[in-house]
Design a protein around this motif. Sequence first.
Motif, PDB file in Angstrom:
ATOM      1  N   HIS A 110       0.826  -1.206   0.000  1.00 41.82           N
ATOM      2  CA  HIS A 110       0.000   0.000   0.000  1.00 41.82           C
ATOM      3  C   HIS A 110       0.862   1.257   0.000  1.00 41.82           C
ATOM      4  CE1 HIS A 110       0.738  -0.673   4.307  1.00 41.82           C
ATOM      5  NE2 HIS A 110       0.482   0.607   4.503  1.00 41.82           N
ATOM      6  N   ARG A 111       2.050   1.187   0.614  1.00 36.68           N
ATOM      7  CA  ARG A 111       2.959   2.347   0.589  1.00 36.68           C
ATOM      8  C   ARG A 111       3.622   2.482  -0.782  1.00 36.68           C
ATOM      9  NH1 ARG A 111       2.841   4.079   5.638  1.00 36.68           N
ATOM     10  NH2 ARG A 111       2.622   2.564   7.344  1.00 36.68           N
TER      11      ARG A 111
ATOM     12  N   GLU B  61       1.068   4.038  -3.072  1.00 39.14           N
ATOM     13  CA  GLU B  61       0.929   5.465  -2.775  1.00 39.14           C
ATOM     14  C   GLU B  61       1.967   6.275  -3.540  1.00 39.14           C
ATOM     15  OE1 GLU B  61       0.786   8.497   1.091  1.00 39.14           O
ATOM     16  OE2 GLU B  61       1.533   6.447   1.327  1.00 39.14           O
TER      17      GLU B  61
ATOM     18  N   ALA C  47      -5.948  -1.171   3.609  1.00 39.15           N
ATOM     19  CA  ALA C  47      -4.911  -0.197   3.292  1.00 39.15           C
ATOM     20  C   ALA C  47      -4.797  -0.028   1.774  1.00 39.15           C
ATOM     21  CB  ALA C  47      -3.580  -0.630   3.890  1.00 39.15           C
ATOM     22  N   ILE C  48      -4.878  -1.135   1.039  1.00 38.17           N
ATOM     23  CA  ILE C  48      -4.875  -1.072  -0.426  1.00 38.17           C
ATOM     24  C   ILE C  48      -6.118  -0.342  -0.922  1.00 38.17           C
ATOM     25  CG2 ILE C  48      -5.148  -2.482  -2.505  1.00 38.17           C
ATOM     26  CD1 ILE C  48      -2.308  -2.538  -1.535  1.00 38.17           C
ATOM     27  N   ASN C  49      -7.274  -0.675  -0.346  1.00 40.39           N
ATOM     28  CA  ASN C  49      -8.520  -0.035  -0.744  1.00 40.39           C
ATOM     29  C   ASN C  49      -8.453   1.476  -0.581  1.00 40.39           C
ATOM     30  OD1 ASN C  49     -11.412   1.007   0.403  1.00 40.39           O
ATOM     31  ND2 ASN C  49     -11.684  -0.470  -1.249  1.00 40.39           N
TER      32      ASN C  49
ATOM     33  N   GLN D 156      -5.829   3.427  -0.702  1.00 37.63           N
ATOM     34  CA  GLN D 156      -4.987   4.046  -1.716  1.00 37.63           C
ATOM     35  C   GLN D 156      -5.709   4.151  -3.057  1.00 37.63           C
ATOM     36  OE1 GLN D 156      -2.167   5.554  -1.206  1.00 37.63           O
ATOM     37  NE2 GLN D 156      -2.272   4.984   0.953  1.00 37.63           N
TER      38      GLN D 156
ATOM     39  N   LEU E  86      -5.673  -8.439  -2.008  1.00 38.64           N
ATOM     40  CA  LEU E  86      -5.141  -7.272  -2.716  1.00 38.64           C
ATOM     41  C   LEU E  86      -6.110  -6.829  -3.799  1.00 38.64           C
ATOM     42  CD1 LEU E  86      -2.996  -5.286  -3.823  1.00 38.64           C
ATOM     43  CD2 LEU E  86      -1.987  -7.225  -5.043  1.00 38.64           C
TER      44      LEU E  86
END
Length: 428
Positions: free
Chosen positions: A121-122, A125, A170-172, A174, A404
């Motif tokens: 997720h980072r 970003e 966290a993926i969602n 982004q 994911l």
Amino acid sequence: MIRTRFSLVLLLTLGAAWWFSGCNLAPQEETPTAPKADTIRQINVFLETSASMNGYLRGSTEFKDIVSELVTKAAQIEPVRRPLALYTIDKDLKPYSGGVSAFVESLATTPLATGKSSELHRIFEQVGAKARNGEVAILISDCVLSFPDAEIRKNPEINRTDASSVLKNAINQQFAQLRKDTISASVYAFESAFNGTYYDYQNKKQVLNGEQRPFYVWAIGKQRVLTLFNQQLQERLNAKPEHRLDFGAGQTVTDYNLFFTLNREGETWEADKPAINNLKKVKPDAPAEFALGVDLSGLPAYAQTEEFLTKNLAVSAGNARVKLVKVEERDDVKDAEKLKANESRMLSESSHVLTFRVSQLFDAQTPVTITLPVRYDTWYVDQSTMDDRTPENRQGKTFALQHLMNGVREAYETGAGSFLKLSVTLNQ
């Protein structure tokens, strides 16, 4: 004398007409300005270099062949205002200054994948930040969802227990922001031999020797620019992905061409877009059939297939009986060369022809709505595993890929979208 006066009047009249014409005093219709073509301002390529990627770069692997071709062919896409920008990324992104030729060479000669466990997720970003203002960002990664090394040491099961909640959301988050900024994404799935250390979900090391492992190429950008990039890249690439998925299909298709002879059944009806008139004689044993030409070239590839369209296209016709009877791609339309100029032009503007049958019409006027709801392919479910410690559970699969991809899908699939929505009126 009379002849002289007449000639003078004629000269003055012609002169005045010439003067007014030359001065262009009469209001003129403005020539419409053609819309500015979409251009790709910059292509940015990111190679994930966490230690888990190293096995793709050792020995003879498809990964090196595919990535080398991808980078080389992406650099040839036109129009692009700036040279290809290259980066490596694990925790942080690092610009690669050597250029395309040096990068391709380094895939074979330089240890690139030396970083620690990465957090996707980072990474997304940082990659997404390079997908704005006419730019396209490409990420090459094994796409293994994982917590940081320190968290795994504390709890070896954290990747299994919390991938579906913490990591997926966290993926969602982004991709929800990317969607809000009208940025779309495409993902290509490939396979390659893997030679080296594989890290399972507990960060335990296993040495693989030529085992086939999936990897993924993400392309992210504004929808129209991304569509242009995907088209040009596919025209150039020899390497074809095992699977593809597109998120964010852009605007709903609402326009169509109404043919008046192509695939026509029934003698009396008349085409007058958006209406079909004079359907009084329609009955079950004497139906009317009409064809619509639509341009679906901007939809995801799977949403353009006959199977998907036949299964998912919905027809709402109130008290009438109307159904889809045929889906054809433009090149499959029979006797297209026999069409007259106007219909031939309409066919050239269409990627698909949809043919519908009207078998009963009870009301004098019936509105018909034809919709294709947004649905995403789910090939990734079979390519996902939650236990990658054994070859049997790992073969051809990626740890937590389902979480994911669901995180991304849910960011784009809001429930209210349609790939296509057409309106036709049937009149008796």
